[in-house]
Design a protein around this motif. Structure first.
Motif, PDB file in Angstrom:
ATOM      1  N   ARG A 125       0.826  -1.213   0.000  1.00 32.89           N
ATOM      2  CA  ARG A 125       0.000   0.000   0.000  1.00 32.89           C
ATOM      3  C   ARG A 125       0.864   1.270   0.000  1.00 32.89           C
ATOM      4  O   ARG A 125       0.742   2.123   0.867  1.00 32.89           O
ATOM      5  CB  ARG A 125      -0.945   0.002   1.206  1.00 32.89           C
ATOM      6  CG  ARG A 125      -1.915  -1.163   1.211  1.00 32.89           C
ATOM      7  CD  ARG A 125      -2.853  -1.099   2.388  1.00 32.89           C
ATOM      8  NE  ARG A 125      -3.786  -2.237   2.383  1.00 32.89           N
ATOM      9  CZ  ARG A 125      -4.718  -2.442   3.306  1.00 32.89           C
ATOM     10  NH1 ARG A 125      -4.842  -1.582   4.310  1.00 32.89           N
ATOM     11  NH2 ARG A 125      -5.510  -3.494   3.237  1.00 32.89           N
TER      12      ARG A 125
ATOM     13  N   GLN B 154       0.867   3.470  -2.498  1.00 36.65           N
ATOM     14  CA  GLN B 154       0.345   4.435  -3.472  1.00 36.65           C
ATOM     15  C   GLN B 154       0.478   5.869  -2.943  1.00 36.65           C
ATOM     16  O   GLN B 154       0.454   6.106  -1.732  1.00 36.65           O
ATOM     17  CB  GLN B 154      -1.132   4.140  -3.762  1.00 36.65           C
ATOM     18  CG  GLN B 154      -1.370   2.852  -4.527  1.00 36.65           C
ATOM     19  CD  GLN B 154      -1.460   1.633  -3.648  1.00 36.65           C
ATOM     20  OE1 GLN B 154      -1.221   1.723  -2.449  1.00 36.65           O
ATOM     21  NE2 GLN B 154      -1.797   0.488  -4.221  1.00 36.65           N
ATOM     22  N   ALA B 155       0.628   6.803  -3.871  1.00 36.44           N
ATOM     23  CA  ALA B 155       0.713   8.222  -3.493  1.00 36.44           C
ATOM     24  C   ALA B 155      -0.637   8.706  -2.985  1.00 36.44           C
ATOM     25  O   ALA B 155      -1.666   8.492  -3.634  1.00 36.44           O
ATOM     26  CB  ALA B 155       1.153   9.051  -4.696  1.00 36.44           C
ATOM     27  N   THR B 156      -0.639   9.352  -1.842  1.00 34.38           N
ATOM     28  CA  THR B 156      -1.883   9.902  -1.292  1.00 34.38           C
ATOM     29  C   THR B 156      -2.083  11.325  -1.811  1.00 34.38           C
ATOM     30  O   THR B 156      -1.115  11.994  -2.197  1.00 34.38           O
ATOM     31  CB  THR B 156      -1.832   9.929   0.248  1.00 34.38           C
ATOM     32  OG1 THR B 156      -0.809  10.863   0.657  1.00 34.38           O
ATOM     33  CG2 THR B 156      -1.508   8.552   0.795  1.00 34.38           C
ATOM     34  N   PRO B 157      -3.318  11.821  -1.831  1.00 35.38           N
ATOM     35  CA  PRO B 157      -3.565  13.207  -2.259  1.00 35.38           C
ATOM     36  C   PRO B 157      -2.758  14.214  -1.443  1.00 35.38           C
ATOM     37  O   PRO B 157      -2.283  15.217  -1.988  1.00 35.38           O
ATOM     38  CB  PRO B 157      -5.072  13.384  -2.034  1.00 35.38           C
ATOM     39  CG  PRO B 157      -5.630  12.001  -2.134  1.00 35.38           C
ATOM     40  CD  PRO B 157      -4.585  11.106  -1.545  1.00 35.38           C
ATOM     41  N   GLU B 158      -2.603  13.934  -0.137  1.00 34.14           N
ATOM     42  CA  GLU B 158      -1.837  14.852   0.718  1.00 34.14           C
ATOM     43  C   GLU B 158      -0.372  14.892   0.293  1.00 34.14           C
ATOM     44  O   GLU B 158       0.252  15.962   0.267  1.00 34.14           O
ATOM     45  CB  GLU B 158      -1.945  14.406   2.184  1.00 34.14           C
ATOM     46  CG  GLU B 158      -3.334  14.520   2.785  1.00 34.14           C
ATOM     47  CD  GLU B 158      -4.280  13.416   2.353  1.00 34.14           C
ATOM     48  OE1 GLU B 158      -5.502  13.569   2.536  1.00 34.14           O
ATOM     49  OE2 GLU B 158      -3.781  12.389   1.813  1.00 34.14           O
ATOM     50  N   GLN B 159       0.204  13.741  -0.064  1.00 40.30           N
ATOM     51  CA  GLN B 159       1.596  13.697  -0.508  1.00 40.30           C
ATOM     52  C   GLN B 159       1.772  14.438  -1.836  1.00 40.30           C
ATOM     53  O   GLN B 159       2.748  15.159  -2.027  1.00 40.30           O
ATOM     54  CB  GLN B 159       2.052  12.247  -0.663  1.00 40.30           C
ATOM     55  CG  GLN B 159       2.285  11.509   0.638  1.00 40.30           C
ATOM     56  CD  GLN B 159       2.686  10.066   0.386  1.00 40.30           C
ATOM     57  OE1 GLN B 159       2.091   9.369  -0.447  1.00 40.30           O
ATOM     58  NE2 GLN B 159       3.702   9.607   1.112  1.00 40.30           N
TER      59      GLN B 159
ATOM     60  N   GLU C 149       2.257  12.302  -9.202  1.00 42.77           N
ATOM     61  CA  GLU C 149       1.872  11.102  -8.466  1.00 42.77           C
ATOM     62  C   GLU C 149       2.915   9.997  -8.652  1.00 42.77           C
ATOM     63  O   GLU C 149       3.263   9.285  -7.694  1.00 42.77           O
ATOM     64  CB  GLU C 149       0.503  10.616  -8.938  1.00 42.77           C
ATOM     65  CG  GLU C 149      -0.652  11.510  -8.502  1.00 42.77           C
ATOM     66  CD  GLU C 149      -1.957  11.105  -9.152  1.00 42.77           C
ATOM     67  OE1 GLU C 149      -1.954  10.112  -9.918  1.00 42.77           O
ATOM     68  OE2 GLU C 149      -2.977  11.772  -8.903  1.00 42.77           O
TER      69      GLU C 149
ATOM     70  N   LEU D 131       5.077   8.287  -5.713  1.00 41.80           N
ATOM     71  CA  LEU D 131       5.048   6.840  -5.548  1.00 41.80           C
ATOM     72  C   LEU D 131       6.464   6.270  -5.529  1.00 41.80           C
ATOM     73  O   LEU D 131       6.797   5.418  -4.684  1.00 41.80           O
ATOM     74  CB  LEU D 131       4.229   6.211  -6.670  1.00 41.80           C
ATOM     75  CG  LEU D 131       4.017   4.697  -6.621  1.00 41.80           C
ATOM     76  CD1 LEU D 131       2.651   4.342  -7.195  1.00 41.80           C
ATOM     77  CD2 LEU D 131       5.101   3.961  -7.383  1.00 41.80           C
TER      78      LEU D 131
ATOM     79  N   ASN E 193       8.011   6.946  -2.286  1.00 39.47           N
ATOM     80  CA  ASN E 193       7.490   6.032  -1.271  1.00 39.47           C
ATOM     81  C   ASN E 193       8.210   4.680  -1.329  1.00 39.47           C
ATOM     82  O   ASN E 193       8.563   4.100  -0.292  1.00 39.47           O
ATOM     83  CB  ASN E 193       5.988   5.816  -1.459  1.00 39.47           C
ATOM     84  CG  ASN E 193       5.169   7.037  -1.090  1.00 39.47           C
ATOM     85  OD1 ASN E 193       5.676   7.983  -0.491  1.00 39.47           O
ATOM     86  ND2 ASN E 193       3.901   7.037  -1.462  1.00 39.47           N
TER      87      ASN E 193
END
Length: 436
Positions: free
Chosen positions: A364, A366-371, A404, A408, A411
């Protein structure tokens, strides 16, 4: 009826599809009837063209469309039933031996591989680090000063030196004959900045206004002028004007001219440090990300779909042609670029994409909207109007997707670094910035 899947190679599979002739005929007739209500032909009123005429004119193309649609649906249904993850586009050919009232086809295709990621704690990664020191700030200040320099005439007896702006007349000959582009009057350049070939700058260095000099010059074999590349020329150069650079002082006035908030030297240096630290961070992320991806590949086992590699090669070739077109190269759209030039790069990209996707989905990442928002804010902070830059990113789905993807990858990098055997390696600022 269960779908039978035959394994042809590591990732290559084959399934048999059957289509009902009755269903094909029925669908063709239905489409032709719908066309009949809309088609316009000379000699007939709209909607009044006989079905036989519509069938004769459009029957072949409609039948082709129906066959493609039916084959596509049949293949998708079979793939779903067999729980196959299809890589690329299948090759479908008709085969003999179909049941009565049916057509049989063989679909050959590749599936995505099983990706096995080994023990990341066994991966050894060298993580680079760098700092912004006072010397880096001073060098950046010097660059900013050079960008705002002026020039003033030197004295009659003064000699040309690096940093001076010179105006010259020159004429070159090869085997005693002038050549195109080998003569100019009033040509101006700054000495010591690599604008001219090394021998040319060495000849001008140390000259006085009014001096003339003859010197040999060897054009490099890869010189952009093909007619003179690899040849020796004799040049006559005359120095017409010599100006020394005048750099602005490092003071509050310079800071204000650069638009620094606060308008002081201290604020200017702080602004430079902030910008350099941001650039250092991004460059370190890029270098360390590459090291992580190399380590990740070394710890992974998978077969690579040939169809995916072929698609990536095609994309890279088209990208190369687009690059040539942007540079103004004629015929770039049809440039004969050998696909094998990109084979290794394409295979690495596909392999890495599959490994990263497996790691992301399993953990898990994945890029979050906040990031994504935070990354855009950081990118925008170095511009004069950050809010406009943020809107520029957010107004385009492709630009957002690119951010994004970067987040990712960051991350993934942090995830792997937290588990691998990491050794810190300091790198000089100049080396990191490519100034060494």
């Amino acid at each position: 009826m269960a779908v039978t899947v035959e394994t042809l190679d590591k990732l290559e599979r084959k399934i048999t599809l059957e289509l009902s002739l009755e269903q094909i005929t029925l669908e063709v007739q239905n489409r032709l009837k719908r066309m009949q209500r809309q088609v316009k032909l000379d000699g007939f009123r709209p909607g009044k063209v006989p079905l036989s005429v519509v069938s004769k004119r459009y029957g072949g193309s409609v039948h082709y469309e129906v066959m493609n649609d039916q084959l596509g649906k049949a293949f998708q249904s079979a793939a779903q039933e067999a729980q196959l993850r299809i890589a690329g586009t299948p090759t479908i050919n008709e085969k003999e031996g179909a049941a009565e009232g049916a057509l049989a086809f063989e679909a050959v295709f590749e599936v995505y591989p099983e990706v096995k990621i080994g023990d990341l704690s066994a991966a050894a990664i060298e993580k680079l680090s760098a700092t912004v020191d006072d010397a880096a700030i001073e060098r950046t200040l010097d660059i900013l000063r050079k960008q705002r320099r002026t020039f003033a005439a030197r004295g009659a007896d003064e000699l040309a030196q690096d940093g001076d702006q010179v105006r010259i007349d020159f004429e070159g000959k090869i085997d005693g004959e002038p050549f195109e582009g080998g003569k100019a009057e009033g040509f101006q350049f700054v000495l010591g900045e690599g604008q001219m070939l090394k021998e040319f700058e060495e000849a001008v260095r140390g000259m006085r206004v009014g001096d003339s000099k003859t010197f040999p010059l060897n054009f490099p074999a890869d010189y952009h002028g093909k007619d003179v590349a690899g040849k020796q020329a004799d040049f006559l150069v005359t120095l017409q004007q010599l100006e020394a650079a005048q750099l602005p002082e490092v003071n509050d006035e310079l800071a204000q001219a650069l638009g620094v908030a606060g308008g002081s030297v201290e604020a200017l240096r702080a602004d430079i440090r902030k910008n350099l630290e941001r650039e250092v961070k991004f460059r370190l992320q890029m270098r360390n990300k590459t090291a992580v991806m190399d380590a990740l590949l070394s710890q992974s086992e998978l077969d690579v779909p040939k169809s995916s590699v072929a698609s990536e090669v095609e994309r890279l070739v088209e990208g190369a042609r687009a690059n040539l077109k942007e540079r103004g190269i004629q015929g770039a759209d049809q440039a004969p670029i050998p696909p094998e030039l990109f084979q290794a790069q394409a295979e690495r990209r596909v392999r890495l994409g599959l490994v990263v996707a497996e790691l992301v989905n399993a953990n898990r990442l994945q890029a979050t909207p906040e990031q994504v928002d935070a990354h855009i804010q950081e990118l925008a902070s170095s511009y004069e109007s950050p809010a406009d830059v943020v809107r520029w990113y957010q107004s385009d789905r492709q630009r957002l997707a690119e951010v994004e993807a970067l987040v990712l990858e960051n991350n993934v990098t942090e995830f792997v670094l937290a588990r691998a055997q990491v050794s810190e390696k300091p790198i000089a600022f100049d080396e990191l910035m490519g100034q060494g």
